[in-house]
Design a protein around this motif. Sequence first.
Motif, PDB file in Angstrom:
ATOM      1  N   LEU A  67      15.545 -24.652 -52.788  1.00 46.34           N
ATOM      2  CA  LEU A  67      15.931 -23.530 -51.926  1.00 46.34           C
ATOM      3  C   LEU A  67      15.812 -23.888 -50.452  1.00 46.34           C
ATOM      4  O   LEU A  67      16.551 -23.367 -49.618  1.00 46.34           O
ATOM      5  N   VAL A  68      14.877 -24.771 -50.121  1.00 41.58           N
ATOM      6  CA  VAL A  68      14.755 -25.230 -48.734  1.00 41.58           C
ATOM      7  C   VAL A  68      16.085 -25.813 -48.268  1.00 41.58           C
ATOM      8  O   VAL A  68      16.546 -25.543 -47.147  1.00 41.58           O
ATOM      9  N   LYS A  69      16.720 -26.613 -49.135  1.00 43.12           N
ATOM     10  CA  LYS A  69      17.996 -27.221 -48.769  1.00 43.12           C
ATOM     11  C   LYS A  69      19.115 -26.188 -48.734  1.00 43.12           C
ATOM     12  O   LYS A  69      19.951 -26.177 -47.833  1.00 43.12           O
ATOM     13  N   VAL A  70      19.131 -25.314 -49.717  1.00 37.14           N
ATOM     14  CA  VAL A  70      20.215 -24.339 -49.810  1.00 37.14           C
ATOM     15  C   VAL A  70      20.168 -23.342 -48.660  1.00 37.14           C
ATOM     16  O   VAL A  70      21.193 -23.013 -48.055  1.00 37.14           O
ATOM     17  N   LEU A  71      18.961 -22.845 -48.331  1.00 30.99           N
ATOM     18  CA  LEU A  71      18.815 -21.828 -47.290  1.00 30.99           C
ATOM     19  C   LEU A  71      18.627 -22.423 -45.896  1.00 30.99           C
ATOM     20  O   LEU A  71      18.672 -21.708 -44.903  1.00 30.99           O
ATOM     21  N   ARG A  72      18.364 -23.745 -45.831  1.00 33.93           N
ATOM     22  CA  ARG A  72      18.161 -24.433 -44.555  1.00 33.93           C
ATOM     23  C   ARG A  72      17.006 -23.818 -43.758  1.00 33.93           C
ATOM     24  O   ARG A  72      17.102 -23.552 -42.565  1.00 33.93           O
ATOM     25  N   LEU A  73      15.895 -23.606 -44.468  1.00 32.24           N
ATOM     26  CA  LEU A  73      14.690 -23.081 -43.860  1.00 32.24           C
ATOM     27  C   LEU A  73      13.570 -24.107 -43.997  1.00 32.24           C
ATOM     28  O   LEU A  73      13.648 -25.021 -44.820  1.00 32.24           O
ATOM     29  N   ALA A  74      12.530 -23.959 -43.192  1.00 33.88           N
ATOM     30  CA  ALA A  74      11.382 -24.859 -43.282  1.00 33.88           C
ATOM     31  C   ALA A  74      10.690 -24.665 -44.623  1.00 33.88           C
ATOM     32  O   ALA A  74      10.621 -23.542 -45.136  1.00 33.88           O
ATOM     33  N   PRO A  75      10.159 -25.734 -45.221  1.00 31.33           N
ATOM     34  CA  PRO A  75       9.506 -25.618 -46.537  1.00 31.33           C
ATOM     35  C   PRO A  75       8.407 -24.576 -46.582  1.00 31.33           C
ATOM     36  O   PRO A  75       8.279 -23.845 -47.561  1.00 31.33           O
ATOM     37  N   ASP A  76       7.571 -24.488 -45.521  1.00 30.59           N
ATOM     38  CA  ASP A  76       6.475 -23.522 -45.559  1.00 30.59           C
ATOM     39  C   ASP A  76       6.981 -22.091 -45.508  1.00 30.59           C
ATOM     40  O   ASP A  76       6.339 -21.178 -46.029  1.00 30.59           O
ATOM     41  N   VAL A  77       8.157 -21.863 -44.896  1.00 25.38           N
ATOM     42  CA  VAL A  77       8.726 -20.511 -44.850  1.00 25.38           C
ATOM     43  C   VAL A  77       9.137 -20.071 -46.245  1.00 25.38           C
ATOM     44  O   VAL A  77       8.842 -18.945 -46.679  1.00 25.38           O
ATOM     45  N   VAL A  78       9.817 -20.952 -46.976  1.00 19.38           N
ATOM     46  CA  VAL A  78      10.239 -20.619 -48.334  1.00 19.38           C
ATOM     47  C   VAL A  78       9.026 -20.443 -49.242  1.00 19.38           C
ATOM     48  O   VAL A  78       8.980 -19.529 -50.070  1.00 19.38           O
ATOM     49  N   ARG A  79       8.019 -21.291 -49.066  1.00 18.48           N
ATOM     50  CA  ARG A  79       6.824 -21.203 -49.916  1.00 18.48           C
ATOM     51  C   ARG A  79       6.079 -19.900 -49.686  1.00 18.48           C
ATOM     52  O   ARG A  79       5.561 -19.294 -50.626  1.00 18.48           O
ATOM     53  N   ARG A  80       6.014 -19.446 -48.430  1.00 14.82           N
ATOM     54  CA  ARG A  80       5.236 -18.250 -48.111  1.00 14.82           C
ATOM     55  C   ARG A  80       6.012 -16.958 -48.315  1.00 14.82           C
ATOM     56  O   ARG A  80       5.441 -15.864 -48.207  1.00 14.82           O
ATOM     57  N   HIS A  81       7.314 -17.067 -48.609  1.00 13.73           N
ATOM     58  CA  HIS A  81       8.135 -15.870 -48.806  1.00 13.73           C
ATOM     59  C   HIS A  81       8.987 -16.038 -50.057  1.00 13.73           C
ATOM     60  O   HIS A  81      10.208 -16.178 -49.985  1.00 13.73           O
ATOM     61  N   PRO A  82       8.359 -16.041 -51.225  1.00 12.03           N
ATOM     62  CA  PRO A  82       9.075 -16.335 -52.473  1.00 12.03           C
ATOM     63  C   PRO A  82      10.026 -15.222 -52.885  1.00 12.03           C
ATOM     64  O   PRO A  82       9.877 -14.055 -52.486  1.00 12.03           O
ATOM     65  N   VAL A  83      11.005 -15.598 -53.704  1.00 12.27           N
ATOM     66  CA  VAL A  83      12.020 -14.669 -54.201  1.00 12.27           C
ATOM     67  C   VAL A  83      12.008 -14.686 -55.722  1.00 12.27           C
ATOM     68  O   VAL A  83      11.916 -15.742 -56.347  1.00 12.27           O
ATOM     69  N   ALA A  84      12.106 -13.503 -56.312  1.00  8.28           N
ATOM     70  CA  ALA A  84      12.281 -13.375 -57.765  1.00  8.28           C
ATOM     71  C   ALA A  84      13.597 -12.661 -58.018  1.00  8.28           C
ATOM     72  O   ALA A  84      13.899 -11.659 -57.361  1.00  8.28           O
ATOM     73  N   THR A  85      14.393 -13.178 -58.945  1.00  3.08           N
ATOM     74  CA  THR A  85      15.686 -12.585 -59.272  1.00  3.08           C
ATOM     75  C   THR A  85      15.655 -12.057 -60.702  1.00  3.08           C
ATOM     76  O   THR A  85      14.622 -12.082 -61.363  1.00  3.08           O
TER      77      THR A  85
END
Length: 387
Positions: free
Chosen positions: A94-112
């Motif tokens: 998701l870091v690559k797909v959303l182009r966000l910093a790794p810690d941002v994606v880790r600290r703001h998880p998504v459930a679908t």
Amino acid sequence: MPGLWRAQDVFRASKESVEQIARLVDAEAAWLADVLQDLRFVVDRFVCDDFTVFAPPFLMRRQGDPVWVAVRDTPDETFASLYDDLRYLDEDELVKVLRLAPDVVRRHPVATDMHLWLDLCEVRGLDLQAIGPGGSDEQTAHLLGAVVDAWVGVWTEDGPVYRVSRVGLEREFENWLKRNLGVLADFELPLRLVEPPQPLFASGRRGDLLCVATADAAHVSEGDLVMIENKAHMVHVEAFEQLKDYVESVPAHIATRHPDLVRPGQRVHGLLLADGRTLELQELLLKPGYHYVSLAALGYREWLHTGERDVAAASEPDLVREERTVSGAGPLVAPREAGVSLRAAGPWTIAGGQHATRRAANRALAAHLGTYTKEKWRAAQQEHGLQ
């Protein structure tokens, strides 16, 4: 499998909503009621563990969540493809797909909806290795997928408003924690209570639980002190100020009341346990290095759910969650077939290596490709049987 949450608690317009799902899913009413109780538990556990639950049209998120903002700002023509990425990819991808910093994606998880379905299968006792094609639990898994799809469809713009279930009174959680303090060792916090555990500070304020570390771990050293603040609801920045005040009061309290616990180089840690936190509080806790564990992650919500316990009414509504968490209808994506798609099982061969899980295979594929477009990623997934 009866549990804490009653079927009529799932929707504001309970009877009509459950009947709406029953018309879409060919299942016995009693079984469906039990499944909806478990689905409610699964959704609330994600929400209270600070996940954005994004299952269009259903949406539950904290205000200002940067991962949701990145998803929301995706152009309409690529939104459905991005949603599919969210359903299947892990944090690194998701870091690559959303182009966000790794810690941002880790600290703001998504459930679908995919994550809701997988957790629901697990809660219902299915073997996650046997839910794929030809597996012994495939038929039941398909039926649970149909329930998730039908439930998601209820939450339209003019539909009911989702309300997160409460966990009851703080003192009831605190009593549970005292009996189960060992669960904190799973979070690198091996602790024992200081007696009496509720310190009365010189300011006249009384803290919740004061503990001492019993061994060296990632977050503490043996002999360190840990001041725990408990909250049985979602919390905002006021909880940080309260915890900070208690942590700063501990050294003087220990020196006068428990001198035998004083150690050279001893540190005092703050630990907040709550049923969710705002984004502002999450950032504040990082600065002094205070620890946080949600009641959902601790297993308290699961204990309530599986223990069939009635929760005493809280003395006040969860105003922080009402104000800081948004429940609404998310953007629609392309229609899908009823039920969650069950894709082929592994193992998968990526760049000459064997991978038993889809997550590991996707991670290896992303590393093998390096940089890639969404189209290239989709083609590579198809080529390796990951679609």
